[in-house]
Design a protein around this motif. Sequence first.
Motif, mmCIF file in Angstrom:
data_model
loop_
_atom_site.group_PDB
_atom_site.id
_atom_site.type_symbol
_atom_site.label_atom_id
_atom_site.label_comp_id
_atom_site.label_asym_id
_atom_site.label_seq_id
_atom_site.Cartn_x
_atom_site.Cartn_y
_atom_site.Cartn_z
ATOM 1 N N MET A 76 0.851 -1.201 0.000
ATOM 2 C CA MET A 76 0.000 0.000 0.000
ATOM 3 C C MET A 76 0.881 1.244 0.000
ATOM 4 O O MET A 76 1.785 1.366 0.813
ATOM 5 C CB MET A 76 -0.923 0.004 1.220
ATOM 6 C CG MET A 76 -1.831 1.223 1.299
ATOM 7 S SD MET A 76 -2.917 1.245 2.734
ATOM 8 C CE MET A 76 -4.033 -0.079 2.311
ATOM 9 N N LYS A 77 0.599 2.163 -0.898
ATOM 10 C CA LYS A 77 1.374 3.397 -0.967
ATOM 11 C C LYS A 77 0.887 4.394 0.087
ATOM 12 O O LYS A 77 -0.312 4.535 0.319
ATOM 13 C CB LYS A 77 1.265 4.021 -2.359
ATOM 14 C CG LYS A 77 2.279 3.471 -3.349
ATOM 15 C CD LYS A 77 2.290 4.281 -4.619
ATOM 16 C CE LYS A 77 3.520 3.981 -5.458
ATOM 17 N NZ LYS A 77 3.714 2.565 -5.725
ATOM 18 N N ILE A 115 -12.482 8.520 -3.719
ATOM 19 C CA ILE A 115 -13.061 7.934 -4.930
ATOM 20 C C ILE A 115 -12.258 6.706 -5.350
ATOM 21 O O ILE A 115 -12.824 5.657 -5.697
ATOM 22 C CB ILE A 115 -13.111 8.972 -6.066
ATOM 23 C CG1 ILE A 115 -14.131 10.062 -5.731
ATOM 24 C CG2 ILE A 115 -13.461 8.323 -7.405
ATOM 25 C CD1 ILE A 115 -14.114 11.241 -6.686
ATOM 26 N N VAL A 116 -10.941 6.811 -5.299
ATOM 27 C CA VAL A 116 -10.087 5.670 -5.626
ATOM 28 C C VAL A 116 -10.418 4.482 -4.733
ATOM 29 O O VAL A 116 -10.565 3.344 -5.207
ATOM 30 C CB VAL A 116 -8.602 6.053 -5.496
ATOM 31 C CG1 VAL A 116 -7.709 4.820 -5.554
ATOM 32 C CG2 VAL A 116 -8.203 7.032 -6.592
ATOM 33 N N ALA A 117 -10.553 4.728 -3.429
ATOM 34 C CA ALA A 117 -10.834 3.638 -2.486
ATOM 35 C C ALA A 117 -12.189 2.989 -2.765
ATOM 36 O O ALA A 117 -12.330 1.756 -2.690
ATOM 37 C CB ALA A 117 -10.781 4.169 -1.054
ATOM 38 N N LEU A 118 -13.202 3.806 -3.078
ATOM 39 C CA LEU A 118 -14.526 3.260 -3.383
ATOM 40 C C LEU A 118 -14.483 2.392 -4.634
ATOM 41 O O LEU A 118 -15.092 1.311 -4.681
ATOM 42 C CB LEU A 118 -15.536 4.397 -3.556
ATOM 43 C CG LEU A 118 -15.906 5.172 -2.289
ATOM 44 C CD1 LEU A 118 -16.756 6.388 -2.652
ATOM 45 C CD2 LEU A 118 -16.660 4.270 -1.305
ATOM 46 N N LEU A 152 -10.588 -4.937 -5.628
ATOM 47 C CA LEU A 152 -9.144 -4.762 -5.530
ATOM 48 C C LEU A 152 -8.729 -4.492 -4.090
ATOM 49 O O LEU A 152 -9.501 -3.953 -3.295
ATOM 50 C CB LEU A 152 -8.695 -3.595 -6.417
ATOM 51 C CG LEU A 152 -9.004 -3.693 -7.909
ATOM 52 C CD1 LEU A 152 -8.638 -2.387 -8.602
ATOM 53 C CD2 LEU A 152 -8.269 -4.864 -8.534
ATOM 54 N N GLN A 153 -7.501 -4.844 -3.772
ATOM 55 C CA GLN A 153 -6.952 -4.513 -2.471
ATOM 56 C C GLN A 153 -6.720 -3.008 -2.373
ATOM 57 O O GLN A 153 -6.339 -2.371 -3.361
ATOM 58 C CB GLN A 153 -5.627 -5.248 -2.243
ATOM 59 C CG GLN A 153 -5.765 -6.752 -2.048
ATOM 60 C CD GLN A 153 -6.544 -7.089 -0.795
ATOM 61 O OE1 GLN A 153 -6.325 -6.513 0.274
ATOM 62 N NE2 GLN A 153 -7.483 -8.013 -0.917
ATOM 63 N N PRO A 154 -6.948 -2.392 -1.194
ATOM 64 C CA PRO A 154 -6.679 -0.955 -1.045
ATOM 65 C C PRO A 154 -5.233 -0.637 -1.410
ATOM 66 O O PRO A 154 -4.308 -1.323 -0.975
ATOM 67 C CB PRO A 154 -6.951 -0.687 0.439
ATOM 68 C CG PRO A 154 -7.867 -1.796 0.866
ATOM 69 C CD PRO A 154 -7.460 -2.991 0.054
#
Length: 321
Positions: A1-2, A26-29, A36-38
């Motif tokens: 995770m970055k 939005i990316v996380a949703l 996909l994995q966070p």
Amino acid sequence: MKSIGIVVTPGCWAMSLFAVTDFFRIVALLEKQAGLQPGYRVRLLANAPGKRLHAAGSHAIHTDACLEKAAPSDWLVFPAIEGPALGKTLAPSQEASAYLARHCETQRAVLSLSTGIVPLAATGLVNGLRINTHWAFLPTLQQRYTECHFRARESYLQDRWLYSTSSLHGSFDALLALLANDRGDHFAQLCAAHLLVSSPIQMRPVLPGTRRHDDAAILAVQEWLESNPQASLSLEQLASRFGFSERNLKRRFTLATGLAPHLYLQKVRIDRAKKLLISGALSVQQIAHQVGYENVSYFIRLFQREAGDTPAQWRKTNGAY
């Protein structure tokens, strides 16, 4: 995770700061909906003593850590700072400057939003780099930080590890470019379609690596092609429109962007087609015509060559959730 570190400086614009946090929300949703994995963890890092700072308008911002004590970040983002605050001392502390130096020495990405570059410019870490900023502050910043090369361009500029913008729209363009480099074009296009800042087809194409130059005349050509992908101009007509000879335009455009003009336009058209496929119910034939291709069969073959799938397959795989 970055790890994404947003450097909060007193007097920064809350709108600029929360545009970044909302982008990654939005990316996380979309990651969750796509199974996909966070991929990203966002932290607010205080560029001042204490963890509670005040943004422009005296809005309180509660940060997660002080910059000098924070764990390393993969990407750092500097939100824009309001004009009155730019006259104050915004240089990071010695410890915070050391944190920033370690980050820059490893060539990890830094994104400066408009006037957000000031704390970094004060350290000397961006001396010699080209920096995009708001046009109204360009003379002041250039006079103050003479070793930096300030510009006021649409969208964003990239110089090595530094991405810099002059506007809110440019901020999203740069974030999408970073996302495309990290998670691929498919996911970046999906994110672009879900941003609520404008119609997806009005957003800049996601074409990482094509804005690393400082040729203002070629940038003008790029921006015209991006705004008019359906236009049918020969290279000779395009060159004439911008005061080039045909040979000079091809040479300078290829040197600046890494692509010949016709290939750049091709990628712009395919990018817009992807956004139309995701965001609307237009037929493939309608989309082909909207992006400048009368021959639908040719458009389908070209799209498949560029994207790896036919338009119908791409829509099915990458459609809005």
